[in-house]
Design a protein around this motif. Structure first.
Motif, PDB file in Angstrom:
ATOM      1  N   TRP A 155       0.807  -1.233   0.000  1.00 15.32           N
ATOM      2  CA  TRP A 155       0.000   0.000   0.000  1.00 15.32           C
ATOM      3  C   TRP A 155       0.834   1.274   0.000  1.00 15.32           C
ATOM      4  CZ3 TRP A 155      -4.217   1.782  -1.718  1.00 15.32           C
ATOM      5  CH2 TRP A 155      -4.789   2.958  -1.228  1.00 15.32           C
TER       6      TRP A 155
ATOM      7  N   ASP B  15      -2.006  -5.257  -1.568  1.00 12.83           N
ATOM      8  CA  ASP B  15      -3.075  -4.425  -1.010  1.00 12.83           C
ATOM      9  C   ASP B  15      -4.027  -3.996  -2.125  1.00 12.83           C
ATOM     10  OD1 ASP B  15      -4.306  -2.042   0.631  1.00 12.83           O
ATOM     11  OD2 ASP B  15      -3.002  -3.057   2.075  1.00 12.83           O
TER      12      ASP B  15
ATOM     13  N   ARG C 218     -10.360  -1.368 -10.611  1.00 11.00           N
ATOM     14  CA  ARG C 218      -9.920  -0.549  -9.464  1.00 11.00           C
ATOM     15  C   ARG C 218      -8.588   0.147  -9.769  1.00 11.00           C
ATOM     16  NH1 ARG C 218     -12.282   1.118  -4.417  1.00 11.00           N
ATOM     17  NH2 ARG C 218     -10.761   0.937  -2.751  1.00 11.00           N
TER      18      ARG C 218
ATOM     19  N   ASP D 130     -10.598  -5.370   4.941  1.00  3.84           N
ATOM     20  CA  ASP D 130     -10.708  -3.937   5.259  1.00  3.84           C
ATOM     21  C   ASP D 130     -12.179  -3.498   5.368  1.00  3.84           C
ATOM     22  OD1 ASP D 130      -9.799  -1.369   5.712  1.00  3.84           O
ATOM     23  OD2 ASP D 130      -8.581  -1.248   3.899  1.00  3.84           O
TER      24      ASP D 130
ATOM     25  N   ASN E 211     -13.749   0.433   5.119  1.00  5.36           N
ATOM     26  CA  ASN E 211     -13.339   1.840   5.084  1.00  5.36           C
ATOM     27  C   ASN E 211     -14.476   2.843   5.115  1.00  5.36           C
ATOM     28  OD1 ASN E 211     -10.395   1.894   4.848  1.00  5.36           O
ATOM     29  ND2 ASN E 211     -10.794   0.573   3.093  1.00  5.36           N
TER      30      ASN E 211
ATOM     31  N   CYS F  44      -9.082  -4.922   9.550  1.00  3.70           N
ATOM     32  CA  CYS F  44      -8.621  -3.547   9.332  1.00  3.70           C
ATOM     33  C   CYS F  44      -9.858  -2.706   9.063  1.00  3.70           C
ATOM     34  CB  CYS F  44      -7.690  -3.545   8.117  1.00  3.70           C
ATOM     35  SG  CYS F  44      -7.200  -1.913   7.546  1.00  3.70           S
TER      36      CYS F  44
ATOM     37  N   GLU G 199      -9.946   1.218   8.052  1.00  2.00           N
ATOM     38  CA  GLU G 199      -9.194   2.480   7.893  1.00  2.00           C
ATOM     39  C   GLU G 199      -8.104   2.526   8.958  1.00  2.00           C
ATOM     40  OE1 GLU G 199     -11.919   6.079   7.518  1.00  2.00           O
ATOM     41  OE2 GLU G 199     -13.174   4.616   8.563  1.00  2.00           O
TER      42      GLU G 199
ATOM     43  N   TRP H  80      -5.031  -4.381  12.269  1.00  2.00           N
ATOM     44  CA  TRP H  80      -4.174  -3.296  11.779  1.00  2.00           C
ATOM     45  C   TRP H  80      -4.466  -2.071  12.638  1.00  2.00           C
ATOM     46  CZ3 TRP H  80       0.168  -2.446  10.029  1.00  2.00           C
ATOM     47  CH2 TRP H  80       0.522  -1.331   9.262  1.00  2.00           C
TER      48      TRP H  80
ATOM     49  N   ASP I 154      -3.285   3.337  10.200  1.00  2.00           N
ATOM     50  CA  ASP I 154      -2.597   3.576   8.926  1.00  2.00           C
ATOM     51  C   ASP I 154      -1.343   4.408   9.147  1.00  2.00           C
ATOM     52  OD1 ASP I 154      -4.376   2.176   7.474  1.00  2.00           O
ATOM     53  OD2 ASP I 154      -5.351   3.882   6.514  1.00  2.00           O
TER      54      ASP I 154
HETATM   55  C1  DGJ Z   1      -7.274   1.486   4.466  1.00  2.00           C
HETATM   56  C2  DGJ Z   1      -6.254   0.623   5.122  1.00  2.00           C
HETATM   57  O1  DGJ Z   1      -6.156   0.945   6.474  1.00  2.00           O
HETATM   58  C3  DGJ Z   1      -4.920   0.788   4.384  1.00  2.00           C
HETATM   59  O2  DGJ Z   1      -3.919   0.071   5.041  1.00  2.00           O
HETATM   60  C4  DGJ Z   1      -5.096   0.327   2.977  1.00  2.00           C
HETATM   61  O3  DGJ Z   1      -5.345  -1.051   2.934  1.00  2.00           O
HETATM   62  C5  DGJ Z   1      -6.219   1.101   2.309  1.00  2.00           C
HETATM   63  N1  DGJ Z   1      -7.425   1.060   3.085  1.00  2.00           N
HETATM   64  C6  DGJ Z   1      -6.503   0.565   0.927  1.00  2.00           C
HETATM   65  O4  DGJ Z   1      -7.584   1.169   0.354  1.00  2.00           O
END
Ligand code: DGJ
Length: 707
Positions: A309, A339, A346, A451, A453, A488, A490, A507, A510
């Motif tokens: 990433w 990643d 995409r 993930d 987000n 994970c 964000e 995770w 970031d």
């Molecule tokens: C958010 C994650 O926390 C990052 O490490 C990464 O994987 C991005 N998303 C990718 O879109």
């Protein structure tokens, strides 16, 4: 407490819990604290806490106890809040639960209470488990003739022993997770919760302690959706001096309907008590290690990751990825994680979530050539997915525009350009599962970075959405038990023990800037052991903070966790690569200890020095990281912890040493040989290390000497 009460005592390793129960009455907490002698007279213990009625109370003072209800004059939130429809209008049902029976085993207590008028039964189960952690749940069943709705059901209602006068809570934001605030518990109590569909960047733990004793009580709701935590106090401003902690999942009104014969059970709340915050962390770590982690490859050494990433973003190509894999393998990486950006169309983060097939633009021959190359380099292969989401610009959305969370008005408000799939619907879960299953069947994938987000809105069913996420993850796990999953959101937006049961690691942020990361790691590691906390060496300058940091500092900080690289080694100088490789070798040497030993937070008078150590068997490893410029030329000695005071230890400073700081080291040759000191001297007086300059980190290795 009158003579009608019976008592149940649960003993953990170092803690005792005593509950008083009255058939036809209530259940209340009598004692929660350090383990009591076996001979303790429980009715005397209760009598010693008892209070007569004071002037400003109902004639029969209320006992909110373990199931607070408004009846009899308790003014706080009810543990059970129900709505029914009467004559076409919603009415709140006033419950009157009375204890009917209980089952008590050595470490488990199940209390049954009933409200016969409403046809309700409530079963509260408390199990004292590894690490002196109590796992608490509440189940509500109905035999009532008419349906009604559960607005709130507390997994835990815990009268807070009055010696706990202060509360520490946690909040955060993206890239700045888990900031802590400690304050006195005043009459206003505490009301904390989340509304984003996940616990949020602060997690949902809290810690209670007192001004002088050090003793700490911590609680958490093991739930990946929204939570509602309250402490209602009538101390010090009100009459009774009481405080009750309640933890519940936050429910959408009208979501949980109970028809006759139905049962709703809450997620689990957990709490633990310890003589201080350091031991409190041990309790939580024991709990996680013994009872939460069961997925993928438990027990296997945690491989050094390289993640694409921060190195490549979504600008992917097969040659660029292979070059990254080669460079990472050279410095010692063992798992290559591809990643975001590998699938469908995409090419930016605005499209294609939901279309989990390999992009032919990026990988004309599919993923297999890259995976083969990764294997040939001695690494295994991991892949990023975000299965709970869909992009408006995707095949999935075009085929099923109604599969996302949306309101009656049919609006589709996006966040990060994406929508949330309605995982309460079995056909949606089925379609996502089928895609992931095919991906995992067709490729040698050892690891999924899972993930999430986006916040959940608009959502008419918070509870069902979280349950849907669990059902999807559980199905993937059942079909592919060998795959390690990372949670994970964000970064650290969804970290809790229920998710951890389904994951190999999480995770934490970031933010890979090591000067920020030390604080974030130390904060999460109060509740989570180091092995589940991903910790990567980021690029310099850091893409989030812009800070430039020395490789020695970045690599040492990343070693205390599950180590990885989130940067492109080809963009590093030869000297940086050498330093990184040396630290990866150190991590491999120490990971068995770091991932199984007891973690001790080390106190230092300089608040910008973050120090921890892990002790296990005859070995221990400590880290001390200075993030700012010290007000003193010579930082105070670092006092170690967790050692046997009477044992001798050989102390060394594992190389490479921080270049500038080592110039200030007195008698470096003695440090190279190793100093032999007693545990007592190391814990009382400590080690005077050069920790004056920002970006200085030392590792301290200890080997117990044979007597
Ligand atoms: C958010 C994650 O926390 C990052 O490490 C990464 O994987 C991005 N998303 C990718 O879109």
């Amino acid at each position: 407490m009158s003579e009608r009460w019976d008592f149940v005592r649960l003993d953990g390793e170092k803690a005792t819990l005593v509950v008083a129960l009255e058939k036809g009455g209530a259940a209340d907490l009598v004692y929660l604290g350090a383990r009591l002698p076996g001979r303790e007279d429980l009715s005397a213990l209760a009598a010693a806490q008892g209070r007569g009625r004071h002037e400003s109370q109902p004639d029969a003072p209320p006992v909110p106890g373990l199931l607070p209800e408004p009846k009899a004059g308790w003014m706080g939130s009810p543990a059970v809040a129900l709505t029914a429809i009467e004559d076409g209008a919603p009415i709140a049902l006033a419950t009157d639960f009375r204890v009917t029976s209980w089952e008590a085993e050595e470490t488990r207590l199940a209390i049954r209470s009933a409200d016969p008028r409403l046809g309700l039964e409530c079963v509260q189960t408390w199990t004292l488990s590894a690490g002196d952690v109590v796992r608490a749940r509440t189940a509500l069943s109905s035999t009532h003739q008419r349906p009604f709705w559960v607005d709130r059901l507390s997994a835990l209602a815990l009268p807070v022993p009055p010696r706990f006068t202060h509360v520490t809570t946690f909040s955060g934001r993206w890239a700045h997770e888990i900031q802590q605030t400690r304050r006195a518990l005043g009459a206003e109590g505490l009301a904390q919760g989340s509304a984003h569909g996940k616990p949020g960047f602060g997690g949902n733990w809290l810690i209670l302690d007192g001004p002088d004793t050090g003793e700490a009580l911590s609680a958490h709701l093991a739930w990946s959706g929204d939570f509602d935590t309250r402490i209602e106090c009538d101390r010090p401003g009100n009459s009774d001096g009481r405080a009750i902690l309640q933890m519940a999942p936050r429910l959408t009104p009208g979501e949980i309907a109970l028809a006759p014969g139905d049962t709703y059970e809450t997620p689990e709340a957990v709490f633990t008590i310890a003589p201080d915050r350091k031991v409190l962390a041990h309790n939580w770590h024991r709990h996680v290690r013994a009872e939460r982690l069961a997925t993928g490859s438990p027990g296997a050494p945690r491989k050094v990751h390289v993640n694409s990433w921060d190195a490549l973003g979504v600008n992917l190509s097969e040659p660029a990825l292979i070059a990254l894999a080669e460079a990472a393998a050279e410095v010692g990486a063992e798992r290559f994680v591809l990643d975001d950006g590998w699938f469908a169309g995409r090419r930016s983060t605005a499209t294609s979530l939901g279309d989990w097939f390999v992009s032919r633009d990026v990988f004309p021959n599919g993923l297999t050539p890259l995976i083969d190359q990764v294997h040939a380099l001695g690494m295994d292969f991991g892949l990023w997915v975000e299965p709970e989401m869909v992009s408006p610009e995707s095949d999935l959305y075009r085929a099923h525009p109604d599969w996302c969370l949306h309101s009656e008005s049919d609006e589709r408000p996006t966040m990060r350009g994406q929508l949330v799939l309605d995982l309460a619907r079995p056909e949606v879960r089925e379609a996502v599962f089928a895609q992931l299953d095919a991906l995992l069947n067709e490729h040698a994938i050892a690891y999924l970075k899972w993930d999430h987000n986006r916040d959940l809105f608009p959502v008419g069913h918070r509870h069902a959405q979280t349950m849907g996420s669990y059902a999807l993850i559980d199905r993937v796990r059942a079909a592919h038990p060998e795959v390690d999953i990372e949670g994970c959101a964000e970064g650290g937006g969804r970290i809790d023990y229920a998710l951890l049961e389904r994951c190999h690691r999480v995770w934490p942020s970031d933010n890979n800037d090591a000067a920020e990361r030390v604080r974030i790691m130390q904060a999460w590691s109060q509740f989570l052991p180091l092995e589940v906390l991903g910790n990567h060496v980021g690029p310099s300058p850091n893409p989030i903070t812009g800070r430039t940091l020395d490789m020695d500092f970045r690599a040492k900080v990343a070693l205390f966790g599950h180590m990885g690289i989130e940067a492109d080694p080809r963009a590093m100088s030869e000297a940086e690569r050498k330093t990184l490789a040396a630290h990866i070798a150190l991590y491999k040497d120490w990971r068995a200890l770091l991932h199984s030993g007891d973690l001790w937070r080390l106190d230092h008078p300089d608040p910008h020095i973050f120090a921890q150590m892990v002790v296990g068997g005859p070995r221990a490893l400590a880290i001390a990281a200075q993030t700012q410029f010290s007000p003193q030329f010579d930082a105070a000695p670092l006092r170690l912890a967790g050692l046997d005071p009477s044992a001798s230890y050989r102390v060394t400073l594992p190389a490479p040493w921080p270049a500038r700081a080592s110039l200030y080291l007195d008698q470096p040759e003695r440090w190279r040989e190793g100093l032999t000191l007693s545990g007592e001297a190391l814990m009382r007086q400590g080690l005077a290390l050069p920790l004056t300059h920002p970006e200085t980190t030392w590792l301290i290795a200890l080997e117990r000497c044979e007597p």
